[in-house]
Enzyme design. Structure first.
Site, mmCIF file in Angstrom:
data_model
loop_
_atom_site.group_PDB
_atom_site.id
_atom_site.type_symbol
_atom_site.label_atom_id
_atom_site.label_comp_id
_atom_site.label_asym_id
_atom_site.label_seq_id
_atom_site.Cartn_x
_atom_site.Cartn_y
_atom_site.Cartn_z
ATOM 1 N N LYS A 148 0.779 -1.269 0.072
ATOM 2 C CA LYS A 148 0.094 -0.101 -0.013
ATOM 3 C C LYS A 148 0.897 1.279 -0.056
ATOM 4 O O LYS A 148 0.688 2.181 -0.631
ATOM 5 C CB LYS A 148 -0.739 -0.001 1.157
ATOM 6 C CG LYS A 148 -1.808 1.232 1.363
ATOM 7 C CD LYS A 148 -2.805 1.117 2.566
ATOM 8 C CE LYS A 148 -3.442 2.354 2.817
ATOM 9 N NZ LYS A 148 -4.243 2.580 3.895
ATOM 10 N N GLU A 169 10.757 -4.572 3.713
ATOM 11 C CA GLU A 169 11.075 -6.118 3.194
ATOM 12 C C GLU A 169 10.421 -6.299 1.753
ATOM 13 O O GLU A 169 10.941 -6.924 0.939
ATOM 14 C CB GLU A 169 10.084 -6.829 4.226
ATOM 15 C CG GLU A 169 10.625 -6.808 5.524
ATOM 16 C CD GLU A 169 10.102 -5.854 6.600
ATOM 17 O OE1 GLU A 169 9.555 -4.742 5.868
ATOM 18 O OE2 GLU A 169 9.839 -6.130 7.577
ATOM 19 N N GLY A 194 -4.451 -1.820 5.614
ATOM 20 C CA GLY A 194 -3.667 -2.808 5.040
ATOM 21 C C GLY A 194 -4.275 -3.967 5.417
ATOM 22 O O GLY A 194 -4.614 -5.065 4.603
ATOM 23 N N ARG A 195 -4.474 -4.482 6.695
ATOM 24 C CA ARG A 195 -5.069 -5.798 7.137
ATOM 25 C C ARG A 195 -6.582 -5.945 6.884
ATOM 26 O O ARG A 195 -6.779 -7.072 7.181
ATOM 27 C CB ARG A 195 -4.546 -5.832 8.747
ATOM 28 C CG ARG A 195 -5.290 -4.794 9.577
ATOM 29 C CD ARG A 195 -4.784 -4.711 11.029
ATOM 30 N NE ARG A 195 -5.223 -3.363 11.887
ATOM 31 C CZ ARG A 195 -4.589 -2.330 11.778
ATOM 32 N NH1 ARG A 195 -3.353 -2.176 11.144
ATOM 33 N NH2 ARG A 195 -4.909 -1.435 12.352
ATOM 34 N N GLU A 198 -3.202 -6.049 15.587
ATOM 35 C CA GLU A 198 -2.600 -4.814 15.206
ATOM 36 C C GLU A 198 -3.805 -3.738 15.215
ATOM 37 O O GLU A 198 -3.412 -2.512 15.408
ATOM 38 C CB GLU A 198 -2.084 -4.977 13.761
ATOM 39 C CG GLU A 198 -1.136 -3.664 13.201
ATOM 40 C CD GLU A 198 -0.530 -4.058 11.947
ATOM 41 O OE1 GLU A 198 0.859 -4.125 11.882
ATOM 42 O OE2 GLU A 198 -1.350 -4.124 10.980
ATOM 43 N N HIS A 258 -1.167 -31.900 19.787
ATOM 44 C CA HIS A 258 0.194 -32.521 19.981
ATOM 45 C C HIS A 258 1.180 -31.646 20.192
ATOM 46 O O HIS A 258 2.354 -31.875 20.291
ATOM 47 C CB HIS A 258 0.716 -33.635 19.043
ATOM 48 C CG HIS A 258 -0.464 -34.529 18.783
ATOM 49 N ND1 HIS A 258 -0.350 -35.887 19.542
ATOM 50 C CD2 HIS A 258 -1.557 -34.552 18.147
ATOM 51 C CE1 HIS A 258 -1.336 -36.500 19.153
ATOM 52 N NE2 HIS A 258 -2.286 -35.694 18.170
ATOM 53 N N LYS A 315 10.712 0.042 13.136
ATOM 54 C CA LYS A 315 11.217 0.298 11.953
ATOM 55 C C LYS A 315 12.363 1.405 11.654
ATOM 56 O O LYS A 315 13.523 0.968 11.019
ATOM 57 C CB LYS A 315 10.172 0.663 10.966
ATOM 58 C CG LYS A 315 9.200 -0.156 10.645
ATOM 59 C CD LYS A 315 8.002 0.168 9.732
ATOM 60 C CE LYS A 315 6.759 -0.880 9.665
ATOM 61 N NZ LYS A 315 5.664 -0.261 8.845
HETATM 62 O O1 F6P Z 1 3.461 -3.710 9.628
HETATM 63 C C1 F6P Z 1 3.025 -2.710 9.776
HETATM 64 C C2 F6P Z 1 2.193 -2.356 8.240
HETATM 65 O O2 F6P Z 1 2.111 -1.063 8.132
HETATM 66 C C3 F6P Z 1 1.068 -3.303 8.478
HETATM 67 O O3 F6P Z 1 -0.070 -2.603 8.975
HETATM 68 C C4 F6P Z 1 0.637 -3.691 6.793
HETATM 69 O O4 F6P Z 1 -0.167 -4.424 6.633
HETATM 70 C C5 F6P Z 1 2.076 -3.934 6.470
HETATM 71 O O5 F6P Z 1 2.996 -3.052 7.369
HETATM 72 C C6 F6P Z 1 2.726 -3.636 4.875
HETATM 73 O O6 F6P Z 1 2.232 -2.416 4.376
HETATM 74 P P1 F6P Z 1 2.464 -2.049 3.009
HETATM 75 O O7 F6P Z 1 1.288 -2.698 2.302
HETATM 76 O O8 F6P Z 1 2.331 -0.398 2.922
HETATM 77 O O9 F6P Z 1 3.680 -2.530 2.402
#
Ligand code: F6P
Length: 529
Positions: free
Chosen positions: A210, A216, A271-272, A357, A389, A499
């Site tokens: 987003k 990452e 995002g979530r 979150e 288990h 971060k």
């Molecule tokens: O971990 C924080 C966060 O902002 C989440 O809320 C989100 O889903 C994830 O990182 C990924 O964010 P993006 O879609 O901006 O890469």
């Protein structure tokens, strides 16, 4: 009126009810009421929800409904569906529900109807996924696309990963499924193992972020792009192999992705909660656009139920209220998510982000520090019977009482009905053992107190529609709990500090670091030389 829930009239009534219930055993509730199972269960479209094994009474439910009323729930729910700016810290509307509404509906954000943009994006997803699946969209060398690699993390990964696996398992024999891999971790092992199984000329990367700022995802996307450049003929245009889903168009273009290859997200989708947007594109590619539309239809069905059902017959509301009861009045700080369905393998991980979150906060909606009540419990879980288990010993005999959500599917998903019968017998046995306990054993170590609360959610079947319903159910549960706890469930400032610090450490800036972090940094640095 104060928005602090502990100041509400019903809060004090509930506290008194809790002190009555604290030392009662669930077995006694059943002895006292022959109709407890029918009184404390609910049938809705596609689900049966049994909460009779919760340490709860109808009186408690009525007062929890009163608490929700006192919290302004109806107007807050309407505000979300109508596109009001309810994410107050970021000044945004919260409209994942608009992503599953029919094209004739009108939902305005800042005066503009957003539904046409939602359906334009759906059409673009449909056309693109059809073209890829039919072989019309070709790689740069003329090969059809045979593999999808979805790169994203958190909300840009967990939803598609959950649904991908679930639909894969519940697919019919003649369903056409395009192989899809999910890469999220910045650990190079994650992307490397995906790349090792791909041929560049027939691979399509879907980069989902987003913000298009997440380290990452951008690191993995750069590695993927380099791999394409290394493995396609010199000077190839990689754009047929590389598409993005983002709300940050400028950053995507700066990254070098062709503007035609960008699918939109909007700042009014958190995002979530974003699975229903173009974040679901990899699902359209893997399973076909029709399955994705069916997923949306299931979620829309749950939205309507959430909007229209009376509070005490409203499935997401009931689940939320039971969670608040366990957390705030019985002081139980965890929740185990126990799906007895292999198709829900990733559901515990998905719910960890969704609930923790959203509601893992100690600053309330008005910016005040919360000191006098608890918010989101710690969620964990595992598919049955694997969890049995592993950590169920603690669930049965540990010193903590952990409420459990059992989830089962009535219709077998395979041609092996015997497995299904055994699976669901295990699920029932666990809930029964947790509740009943074992009080007259020969040896003390076989003593089970029982009285462990659980709910059991039975789904009629597992398919795209019911999965859409299930995910939306927990979304609305999360929202409802946020209303009671007076939280903004739609920001996540708690993830920012880590971060920032990691970026400093990566640049060898130890100015803020404590001795432990410095010592570990030095060891890591020496080892990597
Ligand atoms: O971990 C924080 C966060 O902002 C989440 O809320 C989100 O889903 C994830 O990182 C990924 O964010 P993006 O879609 O901006 O890469």
């Amino acid at each position: 009126m104060s928005s602090n829930p502990t100041q509400k009239k019903s809060w004090n009534i509930l506290k008194a009810l809790a002190s009555d219930i604290q030392d009662k055993h669930l077995n006694d509730f059943f002895k006292a009421d022959n109709n407890r199972f029918s009184n404390l269960s609910l049938k809705t479209d596609g689900f049966f929800f049994d909460y009779s094994k919760q340490r709860i009474t109808q009186d408690v439910i009525s007062n929890l409904c009163a608490l929700l009323d006192e919290s302004g729930f109806t107007s807050k729910r309407n505000a979300m569906f109508n596109g009001d700016i309810i994410n107050n810290t970021e000044g945004r509307a919260v409209l994942h529900t608009a992503l599953r509404r029919p094209d004739s509906d009108v939902v305005k954000v800042n005066g503009e109807n957003i539904i046409p943009a939602v359906h334009n994006a759906l059409n673009k997803m449909k056309n693109f996924s059809n073209a890829v699946r039919s072989g019309d969209h070709k790689g740069v060398t003329g090969s059809a696309i045979k593999k999808i690699v979805s790169i994203g993390i958190g909300g840009s990964d967990l939803g598609p990963r959950l649904v991908s696996e679930a639909l894969h398992i519940s697919a019919q024999k003649n369903d056409q499924i395009l192989e899809t891999k999910f890469v999220s971790n910045i650990d190079g092992d994650d992307i490397q193992s995906a790349l090792d199984e791909c041929q560049a000329e027939e691979t399509l990367f879907v980069i989902i972020s987003k913000s298009f700022k997440t380290q990452e995802t951008l690191t993995n996307a750069l590695t993927a792009r380099q791999w394409l450049q290394n493995n396609l003929p010199d000077g190839s245009d990689i754009s047929p192999h590389f598409i993005a889903v983002s709300s940050n168009i400028e950053a995507v273009e700066n990254f070098g992705i062709n503007p035609d290859n960008i699918f939109p997200m909007w700042d009014w989708v958190n995002g979530r909660f974003s699975l229903w947007s173009a974040v679901g594109l990899s699902l359209c590619l893997q399973h076909g656009f029709d399955k994705f539309k069916t997923l949306l239809a299931g979620a829309y069905n749950m939205d309507q139920h959430f909007l229209k059902a009376p509070l005490n017959e409203n499935l997401p509301v009931l689940m939320a209220l039971i969670g608040v009861w366990n957390r705030n009045f019985l002081s139980l700080p965890q929740l185990a998510i126990l799906p007895y369905a292999q198709s829900l393998l990733h559901f515990p991980a998905y719910l960890q982000q969704l609930e923790m979150e959203s509601n893992g906060k100690t600053v309330d909606y008005d910016g005040q520090t919360i000191t006098d009540y608890k918010t989101c419990p710690v969620l964990f879980g595992e598919v049955g019977t694997n969890g049995q288990h592993s950590f169920y010993q603690l669930l049965h005999q540990g010193s903590e009482t952990v409420p459990c959500d059992f989830i089962g599917v009535l219709t077998p998903e395979t041609d092996l009905p015997h497995h299904h019968d055994l699976l669901l017998s295990h699920m029932l046995a666990q809930g029964q053992a947790m509740m009943q306990g074992q009080h007259e054993p020969n040896e003390s170590y076989r003593y089970f107190e029982g009285n462990k609360p659980s709910s059991t959610l039975l789904m009629d079947k597992m398919d795209a529609y019911s999965l859409g319903q299930l995910i939306a159910l927990y979304e609305h549960k999360t929202f409802t709990q946020g209303v009671i706890w007076n939280l903004n469930s739609f920001d996540q400032f708690g993830v920012e500090l880590g971060k920032e610090l990691s970026q400093k450490l990566e640049k060898q800036d130890l100015s803020d670091a404590d001795p432990s972090t410095k010592g570990l940094h030095s060891l890591i640095h020496k080892a990597s030389k």
